[in-house]
Design a protein around this motif. Structure first.
Motif, short mmCIF file in Angstrom:
data_model
loop_
_atom_site.label_atom_id
_atom_site.label_comp_id
_atom_site.label_asym_id
_atom_site.label_seq_id
_atom_site.Cartn_x
_atom_site.Cartn_y
_atom_site.Cartn_z
N LEU A 156 -8.01 0.61 3.43
CA LEU A 156 -7.69 -0.51 4.32
C LEU A 156 -8.69 -1.66 4.26
CD1 LEU A 156 -6.09 1.25 7.39
CD2 LEU A 156 -5.12 -0.66 6.08
N ALA B 223 -3.54 6.05 2.29
CA ALA B 223 -3.69 4.58 2.28
C ALA B 223 -4.81 4.14 3.23
CB ALA B 223 -2.36 3.93 2.66
N ASN B 224 -5.08 4.92 4.28
CA ASN B 224 -6.13 4.55 5.24
C ASN B 224 -7.50 4.40 4.59
OD1 ASN B 224 -5.87 7.47 4.98
ND2 ASN B 224 -7.52 7.57 6.46
N CYS C 120 6.86 2.70 7.30
CA CYS C 120 6.23 1.49 6.80
C CYS C 120 5.82 0.63 8.00
CB CYS C 120 7.17 0.71 5.89
SG CYS C 120 6.39 -0.78 5.21
N ILE D 24 0.28 -7.07 5.22
CA ILE D 24 0.02 -5.75 4.61
C ILE D 24 1.25 -4.88 4.87
CG2 ILE D 24 -1.38 -3.66 4.76
CD1 ILE D 24 -3.80 -5.31 5.36
N TYR E 90 2.12 -1.26 4.82
CA TYR E 90 1.34 -0.01 4.83
C TYR E 90 2.28 1.19 4.97
CZ TYR E 90 -2.28 3.24 6.60
OH TYR E 90 -3.13 4.29 6.80
N ASP F 106 2.92 5.33 5.26
CA ASP F 106 2.22 6.53 5.72
C ASP F 106 3.23 7.66 5.95
OD1 ASP F 106 0.10 8.07 6.51
OD2 ASP F 106 -0.55 6.74 8.14
N SER G 16 -1.64 4.96 13.09
CA SER G 16 -1.79 4.22 11.82
C SER G 16 -2.04 2.74 12.11
CB SER G 16 -0.53 4.37 10.96
OG SER G 16 -0.27 5.73 10.72
N ALA H 139 -7.81 -3.63 1.34
CA ALA H 139 -6.54 -4.34 1.54
C ALA H 139 -6.77 -5.61 2.35
CB ALA H 139 -5.54 -3.43 2.25
N MET I 170 0.84 -1.20 0.00
CA MET I 170 0.00 0.00 0.00
C MET I 170 0.88 1.25 0.00
SD MET I 170 -2.97 -1.03 2.70
CE MET I 170 -4.11 0.17 2.04
N GLU J 204 4.14 -3.05 9.02
CA GLU J 204 3.80 -4.35 8.43
C GLU J 204 2.99 -5.16 9.41
OE1 GLU J 204 7.31 -4.71 5.18
OE2 GLU J 204 7.86 -5.18 7.22
N ILE K 248 -5.20 0.03 10.99
CA ILE K 248 -5.05 -1.27 10.32
C ILE K 248 -5.75 -2.35 11.16
CG2 ILE K 248 -3.41 -2.94 9.32
CD1 ILE K 248 -1.31 -0.63 9.33
#
Ligand code: SAM
Length: 333
Positions: free
Chosen positions: A265, A261-262, A327, A278, A280, A282, A293, A268, A255, A329, A297
């Motif tokens: 989700l 990106a939120n 990032c 994932i 992600y 941000d 964040s 995703a 993402m 994960e 998720i």
């Protein structure tokens, strides 16, 4: 003067010299040393892992004494300060707030012989498609080029699609987590730097590469051909909608749409096979790098009736004062 250099057998030296020159890593201000069976090629800077992977053959990264090459221009000869610029293929990018941009561009073209165009950014990365506007300051009147990274080639028009070479190391970190029989969904694929590098790792990896920008997808398809990859499905469309067609299939979901990106989700999580990860990205403030964040998720996973666990969280690079590109994960079980 002592410098970092590459030691290579003389008979293998010429292709390596040309490759270093192409990557702007060969320091033309120092004279190449020939000693016994070896050549010592002086470097402008310590090569990144991604650059070393572009170099074929046997060589050793070491240090050696060098003499100055007479007649070779250096930035110090032309400017008071060494300029900041980024190289994408044969294009040098400078910022719009550089003073005397024409003088700086002229110096870049004189010192970096591979640079054919100097562009000044006239806008930040903006809009849904994350593009920038540029002005040609010197050289050929174009915004397109072919950039090489980790043995892959990417054709890009910088005004029509997003691309940054600054994520090369980050991309290789993700690559290392993916194994041969897995499916990867790259929800915001752009011209394909994650998708194509991953697809090249193994023919058995399936890559679903989505982007909403028609120009980016045009370049992505061109880059799929340029890199002879047959396992990338390039899809033009909105990631929220396209993801519905691949529910439960992905072992990794990338993402890379920091800031927004939120909003993707739920899609995703829907893409995730059992135990998928994932990745992600941000942009977050220093005082809340990961927590807010991560919560988003976890909430998306919970809403879909899935559990989740944090695998890793890291700063990728700085973005603006007090703001970082991170990032996170998360494994979706
Ligand atoms: N991953 C690529 C890279 O590393 O170069 C591109 C990243 S760029 C920051 C984000 C990409 O998301 C852009 O190419 C943009 O066109 C795409 N994008 C924006 N909104 C989208 C959406 N709703 N669905 C799919 N792609 C979208």
């Amino acid at each position: 003067m002592k410098k970092s250099c590459i030691k290579v057998l003389k008979r293998e030296g010429e292709p390596l010299r040309r490759a270093l020159l192409e990557m702007d890593l060969l320091d033309n201000s120092a004279r190449i040393i020939s000693e016994g069976e070896h050549l010592y090629l002086p470097l402008t800077e310590e090569p990144q892992e991604s650059q070393l992977m572009n170099l074929a053959g046997e060589f050793e990264l070491t240090e050696h004494e060098f003499e100055e090459q007479k007649g070779q221009l250096r930035f110090e000869d032309l400017l008071d300060d060494i300029p900041h610029f980024e190289l994408v293929g044969d294009i040098a990018l400078i910022e719009d707030d550089v003073s005397e941009p024409e003088k700086v561009a002229d110096a870049i073209m004189k010192v970096k012989k591979n640079v054919k165009t100097v562009l000044a950014a006239m806008s930040p990365v903006e809009g849904e498609f994350r593009t920038r506007r540029f002005k040609v300051v010197a050289g050929e009147d174009r915004t397109s080029t072919t950039h090489k990274e980790y043995g892959c080639k990417y054709y890009i028009d910088l005004e029509r699609a997003y691309f940054t070479p600054r994520l090369a190391t980050e991309r290789s970190r993700i690559l290392a987590q993916i194994s041969a029989d897995q499916t990867v969904a790259d929800m915001f694929a752009g011209v394909g730097p994650y998708s194509i590098m991953i697809a090249k790792k193994s023919q058995d990896i399936r890559v679903i590469a989505i982007d909403k920008n028609p120009d980016a997808v045009e370049f992505l398809r061109r880059n799929v051909e340029l890199n002879s990859t047959s396992n990338v499905e390039a899809i033009e469309g909105d990631a929220n909608l396209e993801a519905q067609k691949f529910a439960g299939l992905a072992d990794h979901v990338i993402m890379n749409l920091p800031h927004n990106a939120n909003e993707f989700l739920d899609a995703a999580v829907k893409l995730c096979a059992p135990n998928a990860t994932i990745h992600y990205y941000d942009i977050t403030p220093e005082d809340d790098l990961f927590d807010s964040s991560l919560k988003l998720i976890e909430e998306a996973a919970k809403k879909a009736g899935r559990t989740s666990e944090l695998v890793d969280s890291r700063v990728v690079r700085s973005y603006a004062p007090h703001q970082l590109n991170v990032c996170i994960e998360v494994r979706v079980i």
